[in-house]
Structures are given as C-alpha cells and as structure tokens.
Design a protein around this motif. Structure first.
Motif, mmCIF file in Angstrom:
data_model
loop_
_atom_site.group_PDB
_atom_site.id
_atom_site.type_symbol
_atom_site.label_atom_id
_atom_site.label_comp_id
_atom_site.label_asym_id
_atom_site.label_seq_id
_atom_site.Cartn_x
_atom_site.Cartn_y
_atom_site.Cartn_z
ATOM 1 N N PHE A 251 0.824 -1.275 0.063
ATOM 2 C CA PHE A 251 -0.041 0.002 0.061
ATOM 3 C C PHE A 251 1.019 1.055 -0.024
ATOM 4 C CE2 PHE A 251 -3.949 -2.126 2.159
ATOM 5 C CZ PHE A 251 -4.192 -2.765 0.794
ATOM 6 N N GLU A 252 2.058 1.353 0.641
ATOM 7 C CA GLU A 252 2.812 2.489 0.682
ATOM 8 C C GLU A 252 3.483 2.643 -0.500
ATOM 9 O OE1 GLU A 252 6.002 1.584 3.491
ATOM 10 O OE2 GLU A 252 4.653 1.515 5.240
ATOM 11 N N ASP A 253 3.842 1.640 -1.389
ATOM 12 C CA ASP A 253 4.386 1.795 -2.685
ATOM 13 C C ASP A 253 3.305 2.423 -3.524
ATOM 14 O OD1 ASP A 253 6.854 0.784 -2.016
ATOM 15 O OD2 ASP A 253 6.694 -1.314 -2.708
ATOM 16 N N VAL A 254 2.075 1.796 -3.449
ATOM 17 C CA VAL A 254 0.971 2.294 -4.411
ATOM 18 C C VAL A 254 0.872 3.922 -3.987
ATOM 19 C CG1 VAL A 254 -1.365 2.151 -4.782
ATOM 20 C CG2 VAL A 254 -0.054 0.065 -4.593
ATOM 21 N N GLU A 255 0.823 4.251 -2.793
ATOM 22 C CA GLU A 255 0.554 5.547 -2.563
ATOM 23 C C GLU A 255 1.624 6.353 -3.280
ATOM 24 O OE1 GLU A 255 0.291 5.597 1.750
ATOM 25 O OE2 GLU A 255 -1.604 4.747 1.652
ATOM 26 N N ARG A 256 2.789 5.883 -3.110
ATOM 27 C CA ARG A 256 3.888 6.715 -3.689
ATOM 28 C C ARG A 256 3.722 6.794 -5.045
ATOM 29 N NH1 ARG A 256 7.233 4.132 0.356
ATOM 30 N NH2 ARG A 256 7.758 2.687 -1.099
ATOM 31 N N PHE A 257 3.342 5.658 -5.872
ATOM 32 C CA PHE A 257 3.212 5.721 -7.178
ATOM 33 C C PHE A 257 2.118 6.568 -7.649
ATOM 34 C CE2 PHE A 257 0.169 3.873 -10.369
ATOM 35 C CZ PHE A 257 1.104 3.881 -11.456
ATOM 36 N N CYS A 258 0.972 6.397 -7.013
ATOM 37 C CA CYS A 258 -0.168 7.347 -7.359
ATOM 38 C C CYS A 258 0.344 8.956 -7.161
ATOM 39 C CB CYS A 258 -1.338 7.117 -6.517
ATOM 40 S SG CYS A 258 -2.043 5.508 -6.745
ATOM 41 N N LYS A 259 1.038 9.362 -6.059
ATOM 42 C CA LYS A 259 1.288 10.523 -5.899
ATOM 43 C C LYS A 259 2.420 11.131 -6.922
ATOM 44 C CE LYS A 259 3.415 13.700 -2.460
ATOM 45 N NZ LYS A 259 4.010 13.943 -1.115
ATOM 46 N N ARG A 260 3.300 10.106 -7.198
ATOM 47 C CA ARG A 260 4.358 10.624 -8.393
ATOM 48 C C ARG A 260 3.667 10.824 -9.580
ATOM 49 N NH1 ARG A 260 9.608 9.915 -9.707
ATOM 50 N NH2 ARG A 260 10.169 9.356 -11.942
ATOM 51 N N VAL B 92 -6.181 6.154 -5.650
ATOM 52 C CA VAL B 92 -5.261 5.538 -5.098
ATOM 53 C C VAL B 92 -6.065 4.162 -4.375
ATOM 54 C CG1 VAL B 92 -5.903 6.995 -2.897
ATOM 55 C CG2 VAL B 92 -3.494 5.686 -3.122
ATOM 56 N N ASP B 93 -7.482 4.363 -3.886
ATOM 57 C CA ASP B 93 -7.873 3.145 -3.562
ATOM 58 C C ASP B 93 -8.345 2.193 -4.393
ATOM 59 O OD1 ASP B 93 -8.146 4.247 -0.925
ATOM 60 O OD2 ASP B 93 -10.225 5.258 -1.382
ATOM 61 N N THR B 94 -8.672 2.749 -5.648
ATOM 62 C CA THR B 94 -8.580 1.602 -6.836
ATOM 63 C C THR B 94 -7.421 1.074 -7.255
ATOM 64 O OG1 THR B 94 -10.419 3.224 -7.682
ATOM 65 C CG2 THR B 94 -9.354 1.498 -9.192
ATOM 66 N N PHE B 95 -6.215 1.790 -7.269
ATOM 67 C CA PHE B 95 -4.940 0.879 -7.609
ATOM 68 C C PHE B 95 -4.581 0.075 -6.444
ATOM 69 C CE2 PHE B 95 -4.270 4.248 -10.757
ATOM 70 C CZ PHE B 95 -3.759 3.593 -11.522
ATOM 71 N N LYS B 96 -5.027 0.362 -5.191
ATOM 72 C CA LYS B 96 -4.520 -0.532 -4.047
ATOM 73 C C LYS B 96 -5.621 -1.885 -4.169
ATOM 74 C CE LYS B 96 -3.551 2.676 -0.215
ATOM 75 N NZ LYS B 96 -3.955 3.142 1.173
ATOM 76 N N LYS B 97 -6.712 -1.696 -4.681
ATOM 77 C CA LYS B 97 -7.377 -3.085 -4.833
ATOM 78 C C LYS B 97 -6.557 -3.649 -6.100
ATOM 79 C CE LYS B 97 -11.632 -1.149 -3.243
ATOM 80 N NZ LYS B 97 -12.889 -0.793 -3.630
ATOM 81 N N GLY B 98 -6.446 -2.926 -6.876
ATOM 82 C CA GLY B 98 -5.700 -3.638 -8.087
ATOM 83 C C GLY B 98 -4.478 -4.168 -7.878
ATOM 84 N N ALA B 99 -3.607 -3.637 -7.005
ATOM 85 C CA ALA B 99 -2.494 -4.131 -6.580
ATOM 86 C C ALA B 99 -2.584 -5.318 -5.704
ATOM 87 C CB ALA B 99 -1.628 -3.211 -5.891
ATOM 88 N N LEU B 100 -3.614 -5.486 -5.036
ATOM 89 C CA LEU B 100 -3.930 -6.685 -4.273
ATOM 90 C C LEU B 100 -4.284 -7.992 -5.219
ATOM 91 C CD1 LEU B 100 -5.893 -5.197 -1.210
ATOM 92 C CD2 LEU B 100 -3.585 -6.291 -1.177
#
Length: 620
Positions: free
Chosen positions: A61-70, A77-85
């Motif tokens: 989740f930390e990596d996803v948050e950094r990715f979305c911010k970058r 971000v919530d959608t990407f967290k689900k997609g990463a899972l």
C-alpha cells in the motif's frame, strides 16, 4: 526514470545460488526486496516471478501511494490498492475483503463473458485488421498482374527471365528482411506504435501509386522495394500493438486477427486481378497494382482515433496517459488500475535489468539469455515454417501454376481467387480455438495435412495431358491447392505472428519481433525468388514435394521446441520460457508417445502429469 525512483518492493526476482548446484535461492535486502544488482548479466532476467508476490500488504500500500502521488493519480489511490492486491494473487481475488461483490463479479466476468469489452478495444482491433488487409493485398495483387506486365515490360523472353521475375515478385520481402523489419525498433522508440503504423501505411499508399505508373521493370522493382519498407515495420508493430492492448483471455484471438485479415487482403488482391482482367492490357495490370492505395489511407485516418499502447507509454514514463489508455480499453477502472500497476512494476524490473543497453546489446540478449533464446528459437521456427510450408508459392504464383495444369489465364485468375477466399474463410476456426485449444495444437494438427495436400497437388501433374486427362489433372491440382488453404488458414496462418508478438519480454520485444518478422520475410523472399527456377529444375512434382517434406520437419520442430502460450499474461510467459529446452522436449516426446498409444493403439494408460505443475521446482 532513475533506478531509485522505482518502488523497491516491485523488484522481485529469483536469485541464483552462488554455489555450483543448479537450484535457485533467494536473497532479500532489508526491505524484503529481491536484490537483482549482483546477478550475472547472462542470467539476470532468466525468470521474472510475479513481482508483487510475497510483498507485505502494508509495504504494498505504501508503494501504491507513492506511485499514485508521483504520477498524479491520487484520486484513484483506493482503486490502485485493490488492483495491486488482485495482481499480487489473482487466484485469490474472490477472497479479498477489500473488494465489493460488484467488483468480484467484474473479475468473474473476465472469464465467463470474456468478449464483453469496451467498443474502443474492438475499434483498435478493426484498425489492426485493416492494416493486415493492406499487407495481404500488397502481397497478392501482383499474382494476376505479373501475368501481364512480364510481357508489357519486356521480361518475358529475356535471357534472365526467371531471375528477373523472382526478383520483382520478391522485392518487397527482400526490403523487409534487410531493412524494413530492423527499422521497427527506432521507429517505435521515436514514433510509438501508432506513429509507426501511420508511417508504414503512408509508405504503402505511395508505393502503390508508384507501382501503377512504373514504366520499366527497374522502376517497378524500386517501387516494390520501397513497398517492403512499409510492410516490414507494419508487420512487426501491429501484432505487438494488439498484444499490448488486449486482455489476456482474448489476446490470442485479437492478435490473430492480423493473419485472418491478411488472408482477407490476399483474397481482395486476387479479386482485383479478376476485376481488372478484361481491360486493355497496359491499363489492367496498373489498376491491379494501384488498387492497393485505398486501404492504407483508411488506416492512416483510423489510427488517429486509437489509444497508444499502454505498455509503450509506461516504458516511456507517461504513466498518466497509460492509465487513460487502459481506462479506454478495459471495462472498469479497477481492471485498468490492476493492469497498469502490474505492467508498471514489470517495466521497472526490466528497466533495471536493461539499464545501459543499446540495440546491439539487446539483440545479443536474444541469444545469450536462456529465457530469451528459447523465445527466439520458438518464434524462428514458427516464422520459418510459415514460409517453408509452401503457402506463398500459391499466393504469388497460383495463376501460373493453374495455367501449367491446363487452365486459361481467365480461368487461372478465377481459381486463384478461390484460394484467397478459402484462405480467409478457414481462418475463422482459429479465431475461436487459438485461445482454447492453443497455438501448439493448431500447428501439430494441421502440419501433416499440409504435407499431404502438397504431395497431392504436386503428384497430380503426373496425370498425362490430353482433353480428358487434362480435366482430371486440373481438378486434382485445384483440389490439392484448395485443401492446402483449408488446413493452412487455422494453423500456420494465424499462429506465427500471434506467437511471436507475445513470446518476448517487453524490454526486447521490438528487437525480438524485428528478428521474427525478418525471418519470415527473408524466407519469403527466398521462396518467391527461387520458385521459377525450382519449378523448372524439379518440375512441379518435385517442387511441391520439397515443401511437403518441410511440413513434416516443421511438425517435429514444433513438438520439441515450441511451448504453449495460450491464456497467459505477457508477464507469466517469462516463467513458461524459463523451462529448460531439454526438459520441454523430453516431456513432449513422452506426451506424443502417450497419445499414440492411447488413440492409435487403443491402450488404457494413466494420464501424464501436467508439465507446468510444480514448475517452481524445475532447474531454470
């Protein structure tokens, strides 16, 4: 992007043991990240596992948050967290508490309703199909025209008639092999997939007009050579573009549209030969060749409305645009986020592996890295056999072959049109079976029949001439060639370009596809150039038998050295091609013997274990 900018938890790879044994070990840094920096260069990308497997959820989740911010994607971000899972464990997606029941149903529909996709995906597929039709027409419109321009341009009766005929017929494929295909990588790098398709079709349109106004065989040769510059980069780029845009469950079917609609173009080229045959001779062959100007101009307009390849955009650090492209090509934002993030981490891993390499280094890696070498060998086999199965002696010379069997030129043109129609119609079965029955099975099933039908057509020339005998020979030759098209179209027709477009990892995909298409166009030129001399030296019986023998050789090569790739993501294919060649060949020999004993000898045997079960325990 600098190496330090990549999320560290996305770089996850099997680590080789420093010991002398063959088994692999793993080594992680303090963050639980697999260290790729110390790997030997010749083994560095031997196998890429799922780069998200085993990453702790908090870290993910930390990596996803950094990715979305970058990349300015914070609102998703919530959608990407689900997609990463989901990407981390696709098989367990239905058990994720983070997903709603509606989202789980969306994932189930990917398999139960796999053709339920956005219209933009099918618009993209239609553009790729028309680009393929451009190529098909460019290939066969010359079939009927050569029967006229050989005389009009003074080639008929020339002391080097056979060589000049072969050179003009094969000019586009010579250009493809020595230059056109190798322009793919730089064109894709600077113009992207869509720009390369636009340029190649524009070249095809210009060359079509040039062919139609040629006033000498030299001028016609140059025009057809220029035509090959467009064919080479187009044939390398369009299948890759389709593969990178398509979801895994239907990727094979959409990519194989390349060959299916190439067959449609082949049919249209033959139809043009019939349509313009009744006109004045000096006009008819020019209209045949010039008729190919229409389709490439349509593609040039259509490609403007298609999204760029998301994977190309990721590779060039245009992640926000890649997400927009995936949102266009996927039914929901969840699927778009999942595919984007998984592709992104794979690209970052490959970027580290590929750092500091140029075209020549990447070309060398096609042969020096075992995973890539297996893909190179397999794609070479299917591309080589696409030509040496003998199909293009029919596509390019069927009119003269039918004339030799006893047809008039008008009858020969109509019969040639029949080969084109069958080539297209019988590509339809592959559309429905390539992602279910598989690439290997289509090839293994059809190759024996290709050999039989070529023997049939060639040996029919032993039927003596004469009024009654000639009719029998015409019927037998026509039946053999028509049956050849029936079995070619669902096998060696669609499989090679589909297979080659998905076999190579992203970081060498353009170079690998250039290699594959250069292979097919090189041997295309060889058979188109040598057929007139081969037919004279061996007679039609021996010339057809030569290619029939190669079909039998091709069956053995596919059995031993071509792994199956159906219904796997482009990333999962890394594991398939990391299985040692000798292990694959040994298993497939046992499998062939098992099938012979069960289906021919009617013995009751226990089923063989599935080859890829327990693949993680294999020696890589």
């Amino acid at each position: 992007m600098k190496d330090s900018d990549a999320p560290s938890s996305t770089l996850h790879e099997k680590q080789e043991s420093p010991s002398t044994n063959e088994h692999t070990e793993t080594a992680k840094d303090e963050h639980g990240v697999y260290d790729v920096g110390e790997r030997p260069v010749n083994r560095l990308n031997a196998v890429f596992e799922n780069p998200l497997a085993g990453v702790p959820r908090e870290r993910l989740f930390e990596d996803v948050e950094r990715f979305c911010k970058r990349f300015g994607l914070e609102e998703y971000v919530d959608t990407f967290k689900k997609g990463a899972l989901i990407s981390q464990n696709p098989a367990g997606a239905q058990d994720l508490v983070e997903l709603s029941e509606e989202e789980k149903e969306v994932l189930r529909r990917e398999h139960t309703h796999k053709w339920s996709q956005p219209w933009q995906l099918y618009f993209m597929a239609s553009m790729c199909s028309l680009a393929a039709a451009v190529q098909g027409m460019d290939e066969t419109v010359n079939n009927g025209a050569q029967a006229i321009y050989l005389k009009q341009l003074g080639i008929k009766g020339h002391k080097n008639e056979e060589n000049l005929t072969g050179l003009i017929v094969g000019a586009p494929y010579l250009a493809c092999a020595i230059l056109g295909c190798w322009l793919t990588e730089p064109l894709n790098r600077y113009l992207a997939r869509r720009g390369t398709i636009f340029l190649s079709c524009f070249i095809a349109a210009v060359a079509s007009v040039w062919e139609g106004v040629a006033n000498s065989w030299v001028n016609l040769f140059i025009a057809r050579f220029v035509l090959g510059l467009g064919i080479g980069s187009k044939s390398s780029t369009v299948p890759v573009y389709a593969a990178e845009c398509s979801p895994a469950p239907i990727r094979g079917a959409l990519v194989m549209m390349w060959q299916m609609w190439t067959a449609f173009g082949i049919m249209m080229g033959n139809i043009m030969g019939v349509a313009f045959m009744g006109l004045k001779e000096d006009l008819s062959w020019r209209l045949m060749l010039g008729s190919t100007v229409v389709l490439p101009l349509i593609v040039c307009a259509q490609v403007y409305f298609c999204p760029e390849s998301p994977r190309w955009l990721i590779q060039h650090n245009k992640v926000e645009k890649a997400f927009r492209a995936f949102r266009t090509l996927r039914p929901t934002d969840l699927q778009a986020a999942r595919d984007l993030y998984y592709a992104y981490v794979g690209v970052e891993l490959e970027r580290r592996v590929n750092k500091g390499k140029n075209f020549f280094t990447m070309f060398a890696e096609l042969f020096t890295i075992p995973r890539n070498a297996r893909a190179t060998l397999a794609s070479w086999i299917v591309m080589f056999m696409q030509q040496f199965c003998g199909v293009n002696i029919i596509a390019y010379y069927s009119t003269t072959i039918f004339q030799d069997s006893g047809y008039t030129i008008q009858e020969a043109l109509l019969a040639s049109m029949g080969t084109g129609i069958l080539n297209w119609v019988f590509a339809l079965p592959a559309f429905f079976t390539i992602d279910t029955w598989g690439r290997r099975n289509l090839l293994l099933f059809t190759f024996p029949f290709l050999a039989i039908t070529l023997f049939w057509a060639g040996f029919s020339f032993w039927i003596e001439t004469g009024i009654k005998a000639s009719k029998k020979r015409v019927a037998m030759v026509t039946t053999g060639m028509y049956l050849f098209e029936v079995f070619y179209s669902p096998g060696e027709g669609p499989v090679p370009f589909t297979y080659s477009a998905e076999a190579f990892p992203l970081h060498v995909r353009e170079v690998g596809m250039s290699w594959a298409t250069a292979t097919t166009w090189c041997f295309n030129f060889i058979i188109s150039f040598t057929w007139p001399s081969l037919r004279r030296a061996f007679q039609p019986q021996g010339a057809f038998a030569w290619y029939a023998g190669w079909c039998l050789v091709g069956w053995v090569l596919v059995l031993l050295f071509v792994p199956e790739t159906k219904e796997l993501t482009l990333e999962e294919l890394d594991q398939v091609f990391s299985v040692p060649t000798w292990k694959h060949a040994t298993y497939q020999l046992k499998n062939a013997i098992w099938h012979f004993r069960v289906w021919v000898l009617r013995q009751k045997l226990e089923p063989l274990p599935k080859f890829y079960e327990g693949a993680e325990n294999l020696v890589w």
